[in-house]
Design an enzyme around this catalytic site. Structure first.
Site, PDB file in Angstrom:
ATOM      1  N   HIS A  22       5.118 -10.932  -6.730  1.00  0.00           N
ATOM      2  CA  HIS A  22       4.868  -9.868  -7.718  1.00  0.00           C
ATOM      3  C   HIS A  22       5.789 -10.060  -8.923  1.00  0.00           C
ATOM      4  CE1 HIS A  22       2.440  -7.051  -5.108  1.00  0.00           C
ATOM      5  NE2 HIS A  22       2.727  -8.070  -4.326  1.00  0.00           N
ATOM      6  N   ASP A 116       3.507  -2.076 -11.289  1.00  0.00           N
ATOM      7  CA  ASP A 116       2.850  -2.814 -10.212  1.00  0.00           C
ATOM      8  C   ASP A 116       1.960  -1.840  -9.438  1.00  0.00           C
ATOM      9  OD1 ASP A 116       2.528  -4.121  -7.671  1.00  0.00           O
ATOM     10  OD2 ASP A 116       4.256  -5.368  -8.156  1.00  0.00           O
TER      11      ASP A 116
END
Ligand code: UDX
Length: 461
Positions: A22, A116
């Site tokens: 990520h 995110d």
């Protein structure tokens, strides 16, 4: 609040879940934004920002941290995934709000939070502060479609053993589906995170997807009907790797692992073009010893050169003496500069677990893949690699779910030596060109990114 902010240059806070898969795309996206004139503050958890491998951190981006409640040990310090996420979901929103206050008070107010999708609560905090909230989805749009259907209750869990037909996607067999959905009961904590990505997504000002239009046109069209704020901005790979014009160090973000950059590049430099198999299973996959042995012998028997990334925590599973015996043909490292390795002319194919970043990196750099999916979205990505994009092959597994050495040897020979391998390489190169087109001036992803630059903020404030 909005009016006061207009006087400042646009400032974007980019929040990443604390995992390498990520951090990489969000950091790369941050650099793109910065390149377009947006000031960026990159944020992840305190444990990660403290343990970043400083050698690989050449970023000029301002870095700040929030807390997940485990500042000393991160996820590994928690009793279970459930316990980790429960604590993080309590402490994270609070510390994000404190950080936004701190930036505001220090004369550095934020205009927009790009968060995110694993942390949908960040949107609530952004809205509380009167900010633009843009969610960043770090998996393919095919996978977004699947999780969205589960979230809407249109795909019931556990999935049945029949082929699935979803809008914009080819028919998917049960083994093509993300494992957390198929193998009901495995890792419910993370399955909830994956499904919850869509819990408040309709309130986000933008839905940014790390893919590009030509790669997933039908499913992107479908997704845009459901979520009009969808924008495909990927791949986030630094364009400098693609055109090789800029200093390579500048594109690397930070890594939780110590990167053996020089060892890899020096080793590759004297190998013939297209002769090396690059092997990596990403930052989280844990293979069992039997599988590690089969890979080791498959590589050795193929007679090919190879670089194999075996994280320090996995090293003891290598067969005895393998490291010494494979000295001439192979290099085993604990972490590689993957983009640079994939961009190296000596690399002929990539044996990958098909994490979304590895998948899109291979595709963008024109490297054929041997797909050895392990868990999560990887089986879906493998299906697309072989049957839709035709830039790789899936290694067959036996009844125990193990890829045997013979299968590995066959895949390597097929990609490096056969006519089908040449065809697959041509397809991979076609994808490389299409990626460059998307990222180029006037290309689909570039145009969208431009529209997200400062004028975007003025529009909303
Ligand atoms: C996780 C999930 O496992 C994956 O399924 C999901 O799609 C994304 O999040 P991970 O397993 O780490 O990610 O794989 P991947 O998505 O491929 O990301 C790994 C990143 O680390 C890539 O950007 C890759 O370039 C980088 N990497 C990997 C290195 O820089 N060096 C290495 O040696 C290995």
């Amino acid at each position: 609040m909005g009016k006061e902010r207009k006087a400042h240059g646009a400032h974007c806070l980019v929040l990443s879940f604390p995992a390498q898969g990520h951090i990489n795309p969000l950091l790369q996206f941050s650099k793109r934004l910065e390149h377009k004139g947006v000031k960026v503050t990159f944020v992840t958890t305190r444990f990660i920002t403290n343990s970043i491998n400083k050698e690989s951190s050449s970023s000029t981006i301002n870095i700040e941290a929030i807390s997940d409640g485990f500042d000393q040990g991160g996820m590994a310090a928690a009793e279970s995934h459930e316990a980790y996420l429960e604590r993080f979901w309590q402490v994270g929103p609070e510390t994000l709000a404190q950080l936004l206050d701190k930036l505001d008070n220090s004369g550095n107010p934020v205009d927009c939070v790009v968060y995110d999708s694993f942390m949908p609560w960040a949107l609530d905090i952004a809205k509380k502060f009167g900010l633009i909230g843009a969610v960043f989805l770090s998996q393919s749009n095919a996978v977004n479609n699947i999780y969205y259907h589960v979230h809407q209750g249109k795909l019931k869990l556990p999935l049945s053993n029949t082929q699935l037909l979803l809008p914009g996607l080819p028919p998917l067999a049960p083994h093509d589906m993300p494992t957390f959905l198929y193998a009901f009961g495995t890792n419910p904590a993370f399955r909830n995170v994956l499904v919850d990505q869509f819990s408040n997504i309709k309130r986000a000002d933008w839905v940014l997807c790390n893919t590009f239009y030509d790669l997933e046109p039908e499913v992107t069209d479908w997704l845009m009907k459901i979520l009009p704020a969808v924008r495909t901005i990927g791949p986030t790979i630094p364009s400098m790797f693609l055109d090789k014009q800029l200093e390579d160090d500048k594109c690397y973000g930070f890594s939780i692992f110590k990167t053996e950059k020089e060892a890899c590049i020096k080793w590759l430099d004297d190998k013939p073009n297209g002769s090396v198999v690059y092997v990596s299973f990403g930052s989280v996959a844990v293979l069992d010893s039997e599988q590690m042995e089969e890979i080791a012998f498959g590589l050795r028997n193929s007679g090919s050169y190879f670089i194999w990334v075996v994280r320090a925590s996995e090293e003891e599973k290598l067969p005895k003496d393998f490291l010494n015996a494979s000295n001439e043909k192979g290099l085993v490292v604990t972490w590689s500069p993957q983009l640079q390795v994939l961009a190296h002319e000596a690399v002929g194919c990539f044996m990958t677990h098909c994490g979304w970043n590895s998948t899109i990196e291979a595709l963008s750099l024109g490297v054929p893949a041997i797909a050895v999916p392990h868990m999560s979205d990887q089986s879906t990505n493998a299906k697309f690699i072989m049957d839709v994009w035709e830039m790789g092959i899936i290694a067959s597994v036996d009844e125990k779910g193990i890829v045997r050495q013979q299968a590995i040897e066959n895949c390597i020979r097929e990609l490096l030596e056969s006519d089908r391998g040449k065809e697959i390489k041509r397809n991979a190169n076609k994808w490389k060109t299409l990626t460059l087109d998307a990222l180029d001036e006037g290309g689909s992803s570039n145009k969208i990114l431009k529209s997200l630059s400062p004028s975007w903020f003025i529009l909303f404030l």
